[in-house]
Design an enzyme around this catalytic site. Structure first.
Site, PDB file in Angstrom:
ATOM      1  N   ARG A 160      -6.368 -15.141   9.274  1.00 47.04           N
ATOM      2  CA  ARG A 160      -5.787 -14.525   8.086  1.00 47.04           C
ATOM      3  C   ARG A 160      -5.452 -15.529   7.002  1.00 47.04           C
ATOM      4  O   ARG A 160      -5.464 -15.198   5.829  1.00 47.04           O
ATOM      5  CB  ARG A 160      -4.524 -13.735   8.464  1.00 47.04           C
ATOM      6  N   SER A 191      -2.495  -7.528   2.421  1.00 49.93           N
ATOM      7  CA  SER A 191      -3.561  -7.057   3.301  1.00 49.93           C
ATOM      8  C   SER A 191      -3.756  -5.554   3.128  1.00 49.93           C
ATOM      9  O   SER A 191      -2.902  -4.866   2.561  1.00 49.93           O
ATOM     10  CB  SER A 191      -3.241  -7.402   4.755  1.00 49.93           C
ATOM     11  N   ARG A 245       4.866 -15.574   3.884  1.00 49.01           N
ATOM     12  CA  ARG A 245       3.624 -15.854   3.139  1.00 49.01           C
ATOM     13  C   ARG A 245       3.955 -16.350   1.735  1.00 49.01           C
ATOM     14  O   ARG A 245       3.206 -17.137   1.163  1.00 49.01           O
ATOM     15  CB  ARG A 245       2.770 -14.598   3.060  1.00 49.01           C
ATOM     16  N   ARG A 264       0.235  -8.294  -6.861  1.00 49.93           N
ATOM     17  CA  ARG A 264       0.417  -8.181  -5.411  1.00 49.93           C
ATOM     18  C   ARG A 264      -0.731  -8.882  -4.712  1.00 49.93           C
ATOM     19  O   ARG A 264      -1.900  -8.709  -5.081  1.00 49.93           O
ATOM     20  CB  ARG A 264       0.459  -6.698  -5.010  1.00 49.93           C
ATOM     21  N   ILE A 265      -0.400  -9.691  -3.706  1.00 51.63           N
ATOM     22  CA  ILE A 265      -1.408 -10.307  -2.850  1.00 51.63           C
ATOM     23  C   ILE A 265      -1.058  -9.862  -1.430  1.00 51.63           C
ATOM     24  O   ILE A 265       0.055 -10.112  -0.959  1.00 51.63           O
ATOM     25  CB  ILE A 265      -1.420 -11.854  -2.992  1.00 51.63           C
ATOM     26  N   ASP A 275      -7.688  -4.966   8.649  1.00 51.84           N
ATOM     27  CA  ASP A 275      -8.047  -4.053   9.733  1.00 51.84           C
ATOM     28  C   ASP A 275      -8.923  -2.943   9.170  1.00 51.84           C
ATOM     29  O   ASP A 275      -9.017  -2.782   7.946  1.00 51.84           O
ATOM     30  CB  ASP A 275      -6.811  -3.503  10.438  1.00 51.84           C
ATOM     31  N   ARG A 327      18.783 -11.658   1.764  1.00 51.83           N
ATOM     32  CA  ARG A 327      18.152 -10.859   2.833  1.00 51.83           C
ATOM     33  C   ARG A 327      16.901 -11.518   3.411  1.00 51.83           C
ATOM     34  O   ARG A 327      16.032 -10.830   3.973  1.00 51.83           O
ATOM     35  CB  ARG A 327      17.788  -9.464   2.340  1.00 51.83           C
TER      36      ARG A 327
HETATM   37  N1  HPA Z   1      -2.367   0.964   6.717  1.00 48.28           N
HETATM   38  C1  HPA Z   1      -1.428   0.747   5.797  1.00 48.28           C
HETATM   39  N2  HPA Z   1      -1.187  -0.440   5.275  1.00 48.28           N
HETATM   40  C2  HPA Z   1      -1.944  -1.477   5.690  1.00 48.28           C
HETATM   41  C3  HPA Z   1      -2.944  -1.310   6.638  1.00 48.28           C
HETATM   42  C4  HPA Z   1      -3.164  -0.023   7.159  1.00 48.28           C
HETATM   43  O1  HPA Z   1      -4.046   0.186   8.015  1.00 48.28           O
HETATM   44  N3  HPA Z   1      -3.497  -2.531   6.857  1.00 48.28           N
HETATM   45  C5  HPA Z   1      -2.854  -3.400   6.066  1.00 48.28           C
HETATM   46  N4  HPA Z   1      -1.908  -2.770   5.350  1.00 48.28           N
END
Ligand code: HPA
Length: 234
Positions: free
Chosen positions: A217, A90, A24, A87-88, A204, A43
């Site tokens: 996404r 999810s 990303r 930080r970017i 989620d 890495r």
């Molecule tokens: N839990 C922890 N970190 C996460 C989640 C989650 O459900 N979704 C995206 N990052």
């Protein structure tokens, strides 16, 4: 070079966006920066430096979880002089009102522990975002027609968490979402006199158990990158 970043001195900008996923970082750099150059591949944790509207910007992967982020953020702050870390990433929504694809801007990040937490002994330190960066990110999101959720999040050490009772207590106390990096990022930035923020997209949902399809996404991720860049130079 630092221990885990192969960039030459001066190759990293004062403003650094940090997605967890190194691919990303590559996508965001190639999509949003002018003249992006690969400055780190140690890495496989890709980092790129380019410019956005004439401002130098680095986009460096952090890896997943606070121990990994802590390595990269420490080296960016201590060895490369980074001043703004955003930080970017999810997150998993913890409140019914927070929907899939919504943007969450983390004012504070609670954690059971962070790589830094032992230095505070019995204190429960409250890692908090830089206020002006946060205000600028809220304005940038609203400018895009989005309505971000602003408040507390939870930085967890476990993606697969069996502790339903802990989740419930956090939900009772208004925690918006869970991710795995912001609390340590905020702590390190505060320690080193830098600015930090986490701009997140809900991928989620812990209440409804929905998840964003992979193809959806990218657009949400793009909104976060633009919000972060706009806030950094507001
Ligand atoms: N839990 C922890 N970190 C996460 C989640 C989650 O459900 N979704 C995206 N990052």
């Amino acid at each position: 070079m630092s221990t885990h970043i192969g960039a030459a001195p001066g190759d990293i900008a004062e403003t650094v966006l940090m997605p967890g996923d190194p691919y990303r970082a590559r996508w965001a750099a190639q999509t949003f920066l002018d003249a992006p150059r690969l400055i780190n591949e140690v890495r496989g944790m890709l980092g790129y430096t380019g410019t956005w509207r004439g401002h130098p910007v680095t986009i460096q992967g952090s890896g997943m979880g606070m121990p990994s982020l802590s390595i990269y953020a420490n080296e960016l702050l201590r060895e490369y002089g980074a001043k703004t870390l955003i930080r970017i990433g999810s997150c998993g929504a913890m409140q019914e009102a927070v929907k899939l694809r919504d943007v969450v801007i983390a004012q504070t990040a609670s954690a059971a522990s962070t790589p830094s937490s032992t230095i505070f002994r019995e204190m429960g330190f409250a890692p908090s975002a830089d206020y002006r960066l946060l205000a600028a990110a809220v304005a940038a999101a609203e400018e895009k027609g989005l309505t971000p959720h602003v408040g507390g999040i939870y930085s967890s050490d476990t993606f697969y968490d069996e502790r339903a009772d802990l989740t419930e207590q956090l939900q009772r106390h208004g925690v918006l979402a869970v991710e795995m990096e912001a609390a340590e990022l905020y702590t390190l930035a505060l320690r080193h006199g830098a600015r930090a923020l986490a701009v997140l997209t809900v991928s989620d949902h812990l209440v409804t158990h929905e998840a964003l399809p992979a193809k959806d996404r990218e657009q949400s991720f793009g909104d976060m990158v633009e919000i972060a860049l706009t806030a950094a130079f507001a």
